[in-house]
Design an enzyme around this catalytic site. Structure first.
Site, PDB file in Angstrom:
ATOM      1  N   SER A   1     -27.322   3.782   8.542  1.00 31.18           N
ATOM      2  CA  SER A   1     -28.163   3.236   7.430  1.00 31.18           C
ATOM      3  C   SER A   1     -29.333   2.670   7.956  1.00 31.18           C
ATOM      4  O   SER A   1     -29.455   2.398   9.086  1.00 31.18           O
ATOM      5  CB  SER A   1     -27.629   1.888   6.936  1.00 31.18           C
ATOM      6  OG  SER A   1     -28.210   1.259   6.020  1.00 31.18           O
TER       7      SER A   1
ATOM      8  N   TYR B   1     -23.425  -6.552   8.026  1.00 31.55           N
ATOM      9  CA  TYR B   1     -23.211  -5.145   7.672  1.00 31.55           C
ATOM     10  C   TYR B   1     -24.129  -4.192   8.560  1.00 31.55           C
ATOM     11  O   TYR B   1     -23.621  -3.182   9.225  1.00 31.55           O
ATOM     12  CB  TYR B   1     -23.253  -5.124   6.197  1.00 31.55           C
ATOM     13  CG  TYR B   1     -23.704  -3.573   5.798  1.00 31.55           C
ATOM     14  CD1 TYR B   1     -22.682  -2.753   5.972  1.00 31.55           C
ATOM     15  CD2 TYR B   1     -25.007  -3.051   5.554  1.00 31.55           C
ATOM     16  CE1 TYR B   1     -22.842  -1.282   5.601  1.00 31.55           C
ATOM     17  CE2 TYR B   1     -25.440  -1.664   4.978  1.00 31.55           C
ATOM     18  CZ  TYR B   1     -24.204  -0.835   5.241  1.00 31.55           C
ATOM     19  OH  TYR B   1     -24.367   0.413   4.736  1.00 31.55           O
TER      20      TYR B   1
ATOM     21  N   LYS C   1     -23.417  -1.225  11.881  1.00 36.17           N
ATOM     22  CA  LYS C   1     -23.806   0.052  11.861  1.00 36.17           C
ATOM     23  C   LYS C   1     -24.383   0.392  13.154  1.00 36.17           C
ATOM     24  O   LYS C   1     -24.320   1.282  13.892  1.00 36.17           O
ATOM     25  CB  LYS C   1     -24.867   0.221  10.771  1.00 36.17           C
ATOM     26  CG  LYS C   1     -24.403   0.356   9.385  1.00 36.17           C
ATOM     27  CD  LYS C   1     -23.358   1.386   9.131  1.00 36.17           C
ATOM     28  CE  LYS C   1     -22.708   1.546   7.791  1.00 36.17           C
ATOM     29  NZ  LYS C   1     -21.520   2.642   7.769  1.00 36.17           N
TER      30      LYS C   1
HETATM   31  P1  NAD Z   1     -18.405   3.802  -1.004  1.00 35.89           P
HETATM   32  O1  NAD Z   1     -18.045   2.475  -0.844  1.00 35.89           O
HETATM   33  O2  NAD Z   1     -18.543   4.378  -2.483  1.00 35.89           O
HETATM   34  O3  NAD Z   1     -17.485   4.767  -0.073  1.00 35.89           O
HETATM   35  C1  NAD Z   1     -16.643   4.392   1.199  1.00 35.89           C
HETATM   36  C2  NAD Z   1     -15.397   4.910   0.890  1.00 35.89           C
HETATM   37  O4  NAD Z   1     -14.660   4.278   2.144  1.00 35.89           O
HETATM   38  C3  NAD Z   1     -14.663   3.966  -0.211  1.00 35.89           C
HETATM   39  O5  NAD Z   1     -14.085   5.144  -0.906  1.00 35.89           O
HETATM   40  C4  NAD Z   1     -13.680   3.116   0.321  1.00 35.89           C
HETATM   41  O6  NAD Z   1     -12.499   3.057  -0.387  1.00 35.89           O
HETATM   42  C5  NAD Z   1     -13.423   3.840   2.010  1.00 35.89           C
HETATM   43  N1  NAD Z   1     -13.048   2.881   2.798  1.00 35.89           N
HETATM   44  C6  NAD Z   1     -13.576   1.656   2.951  1.00 35.89           C
HETATM   45  N2  NAD Z   1     -12.894   1.008   3.982  1.00 35.89           N
HETATM   46  C7  NAD Z   1     -11.666   1.966   4.450  1.00 35.89           C
HETATM   47  C8  NAD Z   1     -10.800   1.798   5.384  1.00 35.89           C
HETATM   48  N3  NAD Z   1     -10.655   1.055   6.113  1.00 35.89           N
HETATM   49  N4  NAD Z   1     -10.140   3.079   5.414  1.00 35.89           N
HETATM   50  C9  NAD Z   1     -10.259   4.067   4.526  1.00 35.89           C
HETATM   51  N5  NAD Z   1     -10.954   4.093   3.672  1.00 35.89           N
HETATM   52  C10 NAD Z   1     -12.083   3.259   3.611  1.00 35.89           C
HETATM   53  O7  NAD Z   1     -20.018   3.907  -0.233  1.00 35.89           O
HETATM   54  P2  NAD Z   1     -20.639   4.971  -0.109  1.00 35.89           P
HETATM   55  O8  NAD Z   1     -22.033   4.268  -0.923  1.00 35.89           O
HETATM   56  O9  NAD Z   1     -20.154   6.410  -0.467  1.00 35.89           O
HETATM   57  O10 NAD Z   1     -21.126   4.916   1.265  1.00 35.89           O
HETATM   58  C11 NAD Z   1     -20.507   5.821   2.283  1.00 35.89           C
HETATM   59  C12 NAD Z   1     -21.047   5.362   3.780  1.00 35.89           C
HETATM   60  O11 NAD Z   1     -22.445   5.268   3.968  1.00 35.89           O
HETATM   61  C13 NAD Z   1     -20.627   3.702   4.268  1.00 35.89           C
HETATM   62  O12 NAD Z   1     -20.356   3.704   5.393  1.00 35.89           O
HETATM   63  C14 NAD Z   1     -22.153   3.208   4.043  1.00 35.89           C
HETATM   64  O13 NAD Z   1     -22.142   2.028   4.819  1.00 35.89           O
HETATM   65  C15 NAD Z   1     -22.956   4.155   4.206  1.00 35.89           C
HETATM   66  N6  NAD Z   1     -24.277   3.979   3.536  1.00 35.89           N
HETATM   67  C16 NAD Z   1     -24.468   3.795   2.323  1.00 35.89           C
HETATM   68  C17 NAD Z   1     -25.461   3.669   1.697  1.00 35.89           C
HETATM   69  C18 NAD Z   1     -25.864   3.497   0.209  1.00 35.89           C
HETATM   70  O14 NAD Z   1     -26.677   2.678  -0.254  1.00 35.89           O
HETATM   71  N7  NAD Z   1     -24.871   3.684  -0.754  1.00 35.89           N
HETATM   72  C19 NAD Z   1     -26.582   3.542   2.322  1.00 35.89           C
HETATM   73  C20 NAD Z   1     -26.710   3.558   3.832  1.00 35.89           C
HETATM   74  C21 NAD Z   1     -25.565   3.788   4.481  1.00 35.89           C
END
Ligand code: NAD
Ligand code: UDP
Length: 342
Positions: free
Chosen positions: A124, A148, A152
């Protein structure tokens, strides 16, 4: 290729899996459904006209991961699973470190044990912390400012150490800027549980009548209109970046880090105006205090991703708004069908 996707039922995971299936890859998704619904993957399979294997499993459970790897025969992993709410990470740091960092350690051990050493990781822009140097380049100084972000940053360091210890690893660290929008079908999209922390889902929920009004956090930043500027990227462009990274890793070992952003910024007020135009509805808002920890501006320099991957963000802000709105209008309560009926 056989690709194992952790966190595959989530927002970015579901859009990426759809593109993987459309490109002919075989997908195994793992998710504990802590922040998502199985419905997202049912819809992905319908849209793709192809099926995937799904395991409801937690990456903090090494035995469960072992079983998943034994069944999947994976050649590469895309690792989305993680908790992502900044505020929650401040109040529950242990939960965040256990889930994100310990979960990733388990994943890497399972990969090593099953001879899978190709990984694309969801990092991120938050790893740059309050670095004021804009636009941010991959070699800009890091310094995450909350638990958080530190998960990362720590995972990036762990991955770098692992690759240094064994040159067979092929690792892509993708630093996302602000993912928004939805698949143009309006069938899959972002479905936050509880009040949204992020701007776009909050705006769409105001537009659809689930919330009264948007609070604009800060009107006195040193920007053109006083509100915060971010680099928004359509989730379909972001998903495509993962496929491009996988292709790149097929031919190269090492650790490779790319910003995935558009390189251009929009203020909160510009987003409100663009969304009002796309949805043909007013978004009531009120100027509020700055949100602690927010930077005035966050912008990617995306030239490395274009140079190495031939990838660049192609979607317009207009499309981001139109697609987010189509998803929200078709699914006012997200994937929760029962809630919509009640
Ligand atoms: P999201 O919460 O929609 O998806 C993450 C998924 O991981 C969820 O379905 C959740 O149920 C699953 N999960 C969490 N912990 C888990 C575990 N211990 N075991 C199995 N499954 C688990 O989030 P997203 O927006 O799709 O983000 C995906 C990734 O991208 C994340 O790692 C997030 O930190 C990163 N990210 C997201 C953003 C954003 O703004 N959406 C920005 C930068 C980075
Ligand atoms: N923002 C806002 N009201 C909200 C949510 C966010 O004004 O309800 C602002 C926030 O201050 C920032 C921009 O919108 O300037 C993007 O915030 P978001 O939480 O979506 O992303 P991030 O802070 O992670 O860049």
């Amino acid at each position: 290729m056989k690709v194992l996707v952790t966190g595959g039922a989530g927002y970015i995971g579901s859009h990426t899996i759809l593109q993987l299936l459309e490109a002919g890859h075989h997908v195994t998704a793992v998710d504990n459904l802590s922040n998502s619904q199985m419905e997202s993957l049912l819809r992905v399979q319908k849209l793709a006209g192809r099926s995937l294997a799904f395991h409801e499993a937690d990456i903090t459970d090494p035995a469960a991961l072992d079983r998943v790897f034994a069944a999947a025969g994976a050649e590469a992993v895309i690792h989305f699973a993680g908790l992502k709410a900044v505020g929650e990470s401040v109040s529950q740091p242990l939960r965040y470190y256990r889930n994100n960092v310990t979960g990733t350690l388990n994943l890497l051990e399972a990969m090593d044990a099953h001879d899978v050493r190709t990984l694309v990781f969801s990092s991120s822009a938050t790893v740059y912390g309050s670095n004021p140097q804009m636009p941010l380049k991959e070699d800009s100084r890091l310094g995450a400012t909350n638990p958080y972000g530190r998960t990362k940053q720590q995972i990036e360091e762990i991955l770098t150490d692992v690759q240094a210890s064994d040159g067979r690893w092929r690792l892509a660290l993708l630093r996302y800027f602000n993912p928004v929008g939805a698949h143009p079908s309006g069938q899959i999209g972002e479905d936050p549980q509880g009040p949204p922390n992020n701007l776009f889902p909050y705006v769409t929920q105001v537009a659809v009548g689930r919330r009264d009004m948007l609070n604009v956090f800060g009107g006195d930043y040193p920007t053109s209109d006083g509100t915060g500027i971010r680099d928004y990227i359509h989730v379909m462009d972001l998903a495509a970046g993962h496929l491009a990274a996988l292709d790149y890793l097929a031919a190269r070992e090492g650790v490779h880090t790319w910003n995935l952003g558009s390189g251009s910024g929009h203020s909160v007020l510009e987003i409100i105006r663009a969304f009002e135009k796309a949805a043909q509805t007013a978004i009531p808002y009120s100027l509020a205090e700055r949100r602690p920890g927010d930077a005035p501006v966050s912008l990617a320099d995306p030239t490395a991703a274009f140079r190495d991957l031939g990838w660049k963000a192609a979607e317009t802000l207009e499309n981001m708004c139109a697609d987010a709105w189509r998803w929200q209008q078709n699914n006012p309560n997200g994937y929760r069908v029962e809630a919509a009926a009640s």
